[in-house]
Write a protein that holds these residues in place. Structure first.
Motif, PDB file in Angstrom:
ATOM      1  N   SER A  45       0.841  -1.194   0.000  1.00 33.39           N
ATOM      2  CA  SER A  45       0.000   0.000   0.000  1.00 33.39           C
ATOM      3  C   SER A  45       0.883   1.253   0.000  1.00 33.39           C
ATOM      4  O   SER A  45       1.893   1.318   0.700  1.00 33.39           O
ATOM      5  CB  SER A  45      -0.912   0.006   1.224  1.00 33.39           C
ATOM      6  OG  SER A  45      -0.146  -0.044   2.419  1.00 33.39           O
ATOM      7  N   GLY A  46       0.510   2.206  -0.819  1.00 28.44           N
ATOM      8  CA  GLY A  46       1.259   3.453  -0.917  1.00 28.44           C
ATOM      9  C   GLY A  46       2.535   3.376  -1.725  1.00 28.44           C
ATOM     10  O   GLY A  46       3.251   4.377  -1.853  1.00 28.44           O
ATOM     11  N   GLN A  47       2.842   2.216  -2.293  1.00 29.27           N
ATOM     12  CA  GLN A  47       4.090   2.064  -3.050  1.00 29.27           C
ATOM     13  C   GLN A  47       4.031   2.836  -4.354  1.00 29.27           C
ATOM     14  O   GLN A  47       3.011   2.849  -5.049  1.00 29.27           O
ATOM     15  CB  GLN A  47       4.339   0.584  -3.341  1.00 29.27           C
ATOM     16  CG  GLN A  47       5.646   0.295  -4.075  1.00 29.27           C
ATOM     17  CD  GLN A  47       5.855  -1.193  -4.334  1.00 29.27           C
ATOM     18  OE1 GLN A  47       5.259  -2.044  -3.671  1.00 29.27           O
ATOM     19  NE2 GLN A  47       6.711  -1.505  -5.300  1.00 29.27           N
ATOM     20  N   PHE A  89       2.372   6.390 -10.522  1.00 24.74           N
ATOM     21  CA  PHE A  89       1.290   6.584  -9.561  1.00 24.74           C
ATOM     22  C   PHE A  89       1.585   5.821  -8.278  1.00 24.74           C
ATOM     23  O   PHE A  89       2.472   4.965  -8.225  1.00 24.74           O
ATOM     24  CB  PHE A  89      -0.048   6.123 -10.146  1.00 24.74           C
ATOM     25  CG  PHE A  89      -0.132   4.649 -10.443  1.00 24.74           C
ATOM     26  CD1 PHE A  89      -0.755   3.763  -9.579  1.00 24.74           C
ATOM     27  CD2 PHE A  89       0.421   4.127 -11.614  1.00 24.74           C
ATOM     28  CE1 PHE A  89      -0.832   2.410  -9.849  1.00 24.74           C
ATOM     29  CE2 PHE A  89       0.354   2.769 -11.890  1.00 24.74           C
ATOM     30  CZ  PHE A  89      -0.272   1.907 -11.012  1.00 24.74           C
ATOM     31  N   TYR A  90       0.826   6.134  -7.235  1.00 22.60           N
ATOM     32  CA  TYR A  90       0.953   5.451  -5.959  1.00 22.60           C
ATOM     33  C   TYR A  90      -0.139   4.391  -5.830  1.00 22.60           C
ATOM     34  O   TYR A  90      -1.299   4.632  -6.183  1.00 22.60           O
ATOM     35  CB  TYR A  90       0.838   6.438  -4.791  1.00 22.60           C
ATOM     36  CG  TYR A  90       2.038   7.338  -4.644  1.00 22.60           C
ATOM     37  CD1 TYR A  90       3.189   6.888  -3.995  1.00 22.60           C
ATOM     38  CD2 TYR A  90       2.024   8.641  -5.143  1.00 22.60           C
ATOM     39  CE1 TYR A  90       4.297   7.720  -3.851  1.00 22.60           C
ATOM     40  CE2 TYR A  90       3.126   9.473  -5.006  1.00 22.60           C
ATOM     41  CZ  TYR A  90       4.260   9.006  -4.358  1.00 22.60           C
ATOM     42  OH  TYR A  90       5.353   9.822  -4.221  1.00 22.60           O
ATOM     43  N   ALA A  91       0.237   3.227  -5.309  1.00 20.33           N
ATOM     44  CA  ALA A  91      -0.761   2.199  -5.022  1.00 20.33           C
ATOM     45  C   ALA A  91      -1.703   2.711  -3.944  1.00 20.33           C
ATOM     46  O   ALA A  91      -1.312   3.487  -3.077  1.00 20.33           O
ATOM     47  CB  ALA A  91      -0.078   0.919  -4.555  1.00 20.33           C
ATOM     48  N   GLY A 177      10.169  -8.085 -10.172  1.00 17.80           N
ATOM     49  CA  GLY A 177      11.056  -6.946  -9.994  1.00 17.80           C
ATOM     50  C   GLY A 177      10.705  -6.062  -8.814  1.00 17.80           C
ATOM     51  O   GLY A 177      11.231  -4.959  -8.694  1.00 17.80           O
ATOM     52  N   ASN A 178       9.841  -6.541  -7.924  1.00 22.87           N
ATOM     53  CA  ASN A 178       9.344  -5.718  -6.826  1.00 22.87           C
ATOM     54  C   ASN A 178       9.934  -6.196  -5.501  1.00 22.87           C
ATOM     55  O   ASN A 178       9.460  -7.167  -4.910  1.00 22.87           O
ATOM     56  CB  ASN A 178       7.818  -5.769  -6.786  1.00 22.87           C
ATOM     57  CG  ASN A 178       7.244  -4.857  -5.724  1.00 22.87           C
ATOM     58  OD1 ASN A 178       7.913  -3.945  -5.248  1.00 22.87           O
ATOM     59  ND2 ASN A 178       6.011  -5.105  -5.348  1.00 22.87           N
ATOM     60  N   LEU A 179      10.964  -5.513  -5.018  1.00 20.38           N
ATOM     61  CA  LEU A 179      11.600  -5.886  -3.767  1.00 20.38           C
ATOM     62  C   LEU A 179      10.658  -5.726  -2.577  1.00 20.38           C
ATOM     63  O   LEU A 179      10.736  -6.467  -1.605  1.00 20.38           O
ATOM     64  CB  LEU A 179      12.862  -5.047  -3.540  1.00 20.38           C
ATOM     65  CG  LEU A 179      14.060  -5.327  -4.450  1.00 20.38           C
ATOM     66  CD1 LEU A 179      15.128  -4.265  -4.231  1.00 20.38           C
ATOM     67  CD2 LEU A 179      14.634  -6.709  -4.177  1.00 20.38           C
ATOM     68  N   SER A 180       9.763  -4.755  -2.641  1.00 20.94           N
ATOM     69  CA  SER A 180       8.905  -4.447  -1.490  1.00 20.94           C
ATOM     70  C   SER A 180       8.027  -5.623  -1.093  1.00 20.94           C
ATOM     71  O   SER A 180       7.782  -5.868   0.093  1.00 20.94           O
ATOM     72  CB  SER A 180       8.025  -3.230  -1.800  1.00 20.94           C
ATOM     73  OG  SER A 180       8.820  -2.079  -2.005  1.00 20.94           O
TER      74      SER A 180
END
Length: 348
Positions: A45-47, A89-91, A177-180
């Motif tokens: 969230s918010g990424q 954009f932000y999630a 590709g998403n480390l988060s």
């Protein structure tokens, strides 16, 4: 005269409509290719997310735009359509499933659209359930991440996938590709990255590799000890398929309330020892025109975990669980280009 004028106007209108339809059919017949872009499926969230699209080969002059029916995809809150092939954009802050559409248009006609579902996960880790809690935890002093720890046989095991990433050496890959999202699934490493290129044998005799100090990458002997400690009447060797152990080691995990493993009567994910296996998938490194690329695969279907015991011919071995089988099987694979999960171990 009036009648002739009306007829003339009708003919002009008909010609315009016919011309537009011809142009539209021409656009349809000449738009070659499919829309392509890269966006992760699971995000926090918010990424902040960024991607670019393309893929339409002809005709020239195709333009792209982005829309969404359930989230804001522009940094400007007053803009609901982003024109151009790139979007930033932000999630959303609230966990759940959201959609984004990339469209290609030519000469005013909308021709092709690709829709992607983004699964937003809570920053605090609460989007996953169905994981068995344990009493013992270990805090990795390198980054402060806390791992559940269980005792099986002669060893202590992490009951979650390693998510350690050092920005100085950039070792470890996030799915898509998403480390988060590694907060939920852990990161994926090649065998050489996991072990530092060092082979291990014997109980507790693996290299530290990417694990914290005092912990190691499990050896074949560590894995065999694990299997025979779970299945009390078993006498498994490393090369065996380990019947029923895939069921006994995997968790019936839910992500945002949805089952992470697909349903199968062959594997009920009883998770009797709280090892909490999840289907974190794998990544394959490929070289295309001298450029290294990373292909993410099998999220939701497979979980893979390295053994540090070296094999011949530049190969390595990992154990895996497949959603449609109860086994905890083994795979011989490339140690440079196949990336799997890590579970760290130590002697009691």
């Amino acid at each position: 005269m009036k009648k002739n004028a009306v007829i003339s106007l009708f003919l002009v209108f008909a010609l315009l409509v016919f011309s537009c339809k011809k142009e539209e059919e021409k656009a349809k017949s000449t738009m070659v290719g499919e829309i392509k872009y890269n966006l992760p499926t699971y995000v926090l969230s918010g990424q902040l997310l960024a991607t670019s699209c393309g893929g339409i080969l002809t005709p020239r002059g195709v333009s792209y735009f982005w829309t969404s029916t359930d989230m804001q995809i522009s940094l400007d809150p007053d803009v609901d359509t982003v024109r151009g092939n790139s979007v930033l954009f932000y999630a959303p802050d609230e966990a759940g499933d959201y959609t984004i559409m990339a469209s290609a248009e030519y000469n005013g006609y909308y021709r092709k659209t690709k829709t992607h579902t983004i699964k937003v996960l809570s920053e605090d880790g609460s989007s996953i359930s169905g994981i068995k809690p344990v009493e013992e935890h270990f805090v990795d002093p390198r980054d402060g991440v806390s791992y559940p720890v269980i005792e099986v046989g002669h060893l202590k095991w992490f009951a979650a996938n390693l998510q350690y990433y050092d920005p100085e050496d950039e070792v470890g890959l996030g799915y898509d590709g998403n480390l988060s999202a590694g907060k939920y699934f852990g990161l994926l490493y090649s065998w050489n990255e996991a072990t530092g290129g060092v082979s291990g044998t014997g109980l507790g005799g693996g290299p530290q590799g990417r694990c914290p100090e005092g912990w190691s990458i499990p050896t074949d002997d560590d894995w065999v000890d694990f299997a025979n400690s779970i299945q009390q009447d078993g006498s498994y060797g490393y090369e065996d398929r380990w019947l029923r152990l895939g069921d006994m080691a995997s968790a019936d995990a839910l992500i945002n309330g949805d089952h992470f493993w697909p349903y199968s009567s062959n594997n009920q994910h009883s998770n009797v020892v709280a090892w909490n296996a999840i289907p974190a998938g794998n990544i394959v490194k490929e070289v295309v025109y001298d450029v290294e690329t990373f292909v993410s695969q099998n999220l939701g279907n497979y979980g893979w975990w390295w053994s540090s015991t070296e094999r011949e011919d530049n190969c390595a071995s990992c154990r895996y669980i497949f959603y449609n089988q109860s086994t905890f099987d083994r795979l011989l694979t490339d140690r440079d280009n196949f990336c799997a999960s890590i579970r760290c171990v130590k002697l009691k």
